[in-house]
Design a protein around this motif. Structure first.
Motif, PDB file in Angstrom:
ATOM      1  N   GLY A  75      -4.647  -5.193   1.334  1.00 24.10           N
ATOM      2  CA  GLY A  75      -3.648  -4.361   1.978  1.00 24.10           C
ATOM      3  C   GLY A  75      -2.805  -5.119   2.990  1.00 24.10           C
ATOM      4  O   GLY A  75      -3.327  -5.756   3.899  1.00 24.10           O
TER       5      GLY A  75
ATOM      6  N   ALA B  73      -3.961   1.843   3.317  1.00 25.06           N
ATOM      7  CA  ALA B  73      -4.740   0.599   3.387  1.00 25.06           C
ATOM      8  C   ALA B  73      -6.135   0.876   3.942  1.00 25.06           C
ATOM      9  O   ALA B  73      -7.134   0.342   3.445  1.00 25.06           O
ATOM     10  CB  ALA B  73      -4.007  -0.425   4.256  1.00 25.06           C
TER      11      ALA B  73
ATOM     12  N   GLU C 147      -8.031  -5.317   4.266  1.00 25.38           N
ATOM     13  CA  GLU C 147      -6.715  -5.270   4.887  1.00 25.38           C
ATOM     14  C   GLU C 147      -6.465  -6.554   5.664  1.00 25.38           C
ATOM     15  O   GLU C 147      -7.349  -7.025   6.391  1.00 25.38           O
ATOM     16  CB  GLU C 147      -6.590  -4.065   5.821  1.00 25.38           C
ATOM     17  CG  GLU C 147      -5.204  -3.952   6.461  1.00 25.38           C
ATOM     18  CD  GLU C 147      -5.056  -2.761   7.388  1.00 25.38           C
ATOM     19  OE1 GLU C 147      -4.008  -2.653   8.052  1.00 25.38           O
ATOM     20  OE2 GLU C 147      -5.997  -1.943   7.468  1.00 25.38           O
TER      21      GLU C 147
ATOM     22  N   CYS D 167       0.817  -1.233   0.000  1.00 21.80           N
ATOM     23  CA  CYS D 167       0.000   0.000   0.000  1.00 21.80           C
ATOM     24  C   CYS D 167       0.841   1.269   0.000  1.00 21.80           C
ATOM     25  O   CYS D 167       0.461   2.276   0.610  1.00 21.80           O
ATOM     26  CB  CYS D 167      -1.003   0.021   1.156  1.00 21.80           C
ATOM     27  SG  CYS D 167      -2.324  -1.187   0.948  1.00 21.80           S
TER      28      CYS D 167
END
Length: 451
Positions: free
Chosen positions: A363, A374, A385, A346
């Motif tokens: 992410g 993220a 994420e 990211c």
């Protein structure tokens, strides 16, 4: 106005990190198409890299200007950039850049540009230019969410009143940011934080789009008291390539649409062996095609790729997985219809590239502003994420869980749809945003000429 604009000469001076030089050069190309003459200033190593990666001849409206590299015995000339830079040399590279101030001053006095676009850690640039009546515009290469988050802390002394609670840093992430800033600013004056922004002439450019991060652009403008002008995502084209590119893309094109995960952690971060082991475990726990670009620093001792991976891993994923030792053609992979998601650290350039091509993001932020990016992706609904432990370490199980969310669960359909829609809107606004950038630069220069 266009007749006046053709006479304007812009000196662009990015911080010599690969992730800064690339967006600066993309902006240079776009401005050169709008009748500006661009002087692009950096160390020789970065300029040579630009020449090699530019498939077509540079337009006459862009001139590469070499910044003298001060000699430091601990820093070879090819390391005046973050690309392939071992962590123990970051401080020396920063010191070398600061020692280039006199070289920049000489370049500025010789060129006498109409305007300078400058980067982080360069408060001395407007200090050189402004006394001579030349406007300077600050162009940070990270996004508006990151800039507004940290500037809010600088202004208010606390993050608790930051108006967008979707953006935050965990305790271990805050400590890593503090450590990084300490390395960068230990020999710098007090202007390096807020001062770099404060010295910008009326406007600030930002790499982003109001289609995606409008509220953060607006809030950053309120905080700094200047008009913040988005330049778009500055995604470079995916033309050209070599034989290895062809092999990768041929393999990828043989997979079903949106079926393949691309994994890459940028040009400035190198995974540890433990991190490689956990990602490998995650990939084995889910039945998803993947291309994984694994980079090692050329300047430090490291194990061979086969030794870093779990024993027998390559054989077990044969057919559905490709592991690339080194660089992979990221833009071409992301623009390929077979690519279904991007597992990324990211960094802002990687995030914007994925957004531009409509590819969902998984992410896996490591350091600096990456966790903020993220969370911005998650807020926009175009990615997920990977959950990490309190120590900031991700596990193979969590990596696998996030991959399945995008590829195997119904939630993935929604993420892909939103990513595609956002990409279309970003592309529609791209030229309008660049026109606005050109107009604001012209106004600033003409206003200065009248005075």
């Amino acid at each position: 106005m266009e007749e006046e604009q053709a006479k304007l000469r812009i000196l662009m001076f990015p911080y010599p990190s690969y992730s800064h030089v690339c967006p600066y050069f993309e902006l240079a190309k776009r401005l050169s198409h709008r009748n500006f003459h661009i002087y692009f200033c950096s160390f020789a190593f970065n300029l040579e890299s630009i020449k090699k990666t530019t498939q077509k001849q540079l337009p006459a409206s862009i001139e590469l200007v070499e910044l003298n590299s001060p000699y430091l015995p601990q820093l070879p000339p090819d390391l005046h950039t973050f690309k392939n830079l071992p962590p123990n040399m970051e401080s020396a590279r920063f010191q070398a850049f600061q020692m280039s101030r006199s070289s920049f001053s000489e370049i500025f006095n010789n060129l006498k540009p109409d305007l300078v676009i400058y980067d982080y850690f360069e408060p001395w640039v407007p200090k050189i230019a402004s006394p001579q009546g030349i406007p300077c515009v600050f162009f940070p290469t990270v996004g508006a969410a990151t800039n507004s988050y940290f500037h809010h802390i600088h202004t208010h002394g606390s993050v608790s009143t930051f108006p967008f609670q979707e953006i935050y840093l965990l305790d271990h992430e805050k400590e890593r940011v503090k450590a990084a800033v300490k390395v960068e600013t230990q020999d710098a004056d007090q202007e390096f934080g807020d001062g770099t922004l404060r010295l910008s002439s009326e406007i600030v450019l930002i790499k982003g789009s109001k289609v995606f991060d409008a509220k953060y652009i607006d809030y950053f403008s309120v905080l700094c008291g200047k008009r913040v002008v988005p330049v778009g995502l500055l995604v470079h084209d995916s033309e050209g390539g070599n034989e290895q590119d062809s092999d990768i893309l041929q393999w990828l094109s043989g997979k079903e649409r949106s079926s393949t995960l691309f994994i890459c952690f940028g040009s400035e971060y190198f995974l540890s062996k433990d991190q490689i082991q956990e990602i490998s475990k995650g990939l084995e726990l889910c039945d998803v095609n993947f291309i994984w670009a694994v980079k090692f620093s050329a300047k430090v001792d490291c194990v061979a790729l086969e030794e870093a991976l779990p024993r027998g891993f390559l054989e077990r994923v044969k057919g559905r997985g490709m592991v690339v030792d080194g660089w992979a053609p990221q833009a071409k992979i992301l623009s390929n219809p077979s690519t279904g998601a991007f597992a990324s650290h990211c960094g802002w350039s990687s995030v914007t590239e994925s957004l531009y091509y409509g590819v969902p993001i998984i992410g896996m932020p490591i350091r600096f502003e990456q966790p903020i990016n993220a969370r911005l992706v998650v807020e926009a609904g175009v990615g997920v994420e990977v959950v990490k432990g309190q120590d900031g370490v991700f596990t193979g199980e969590e990596v696998s869980k996030s991959i399945r969310k995008v590829f195997a669960e119904r939630s993935g359909e929604d993420v892909r749809s939103k990513a595609k829609t956002l990409s279309e809107k970003i592309r529609e606004e791209e030229e309008h945003e660049l026109d606005e950038v050109a107009e604001q630069i012209v106004k600033l220069c003409l206003k200065n000429k009248k005075h």
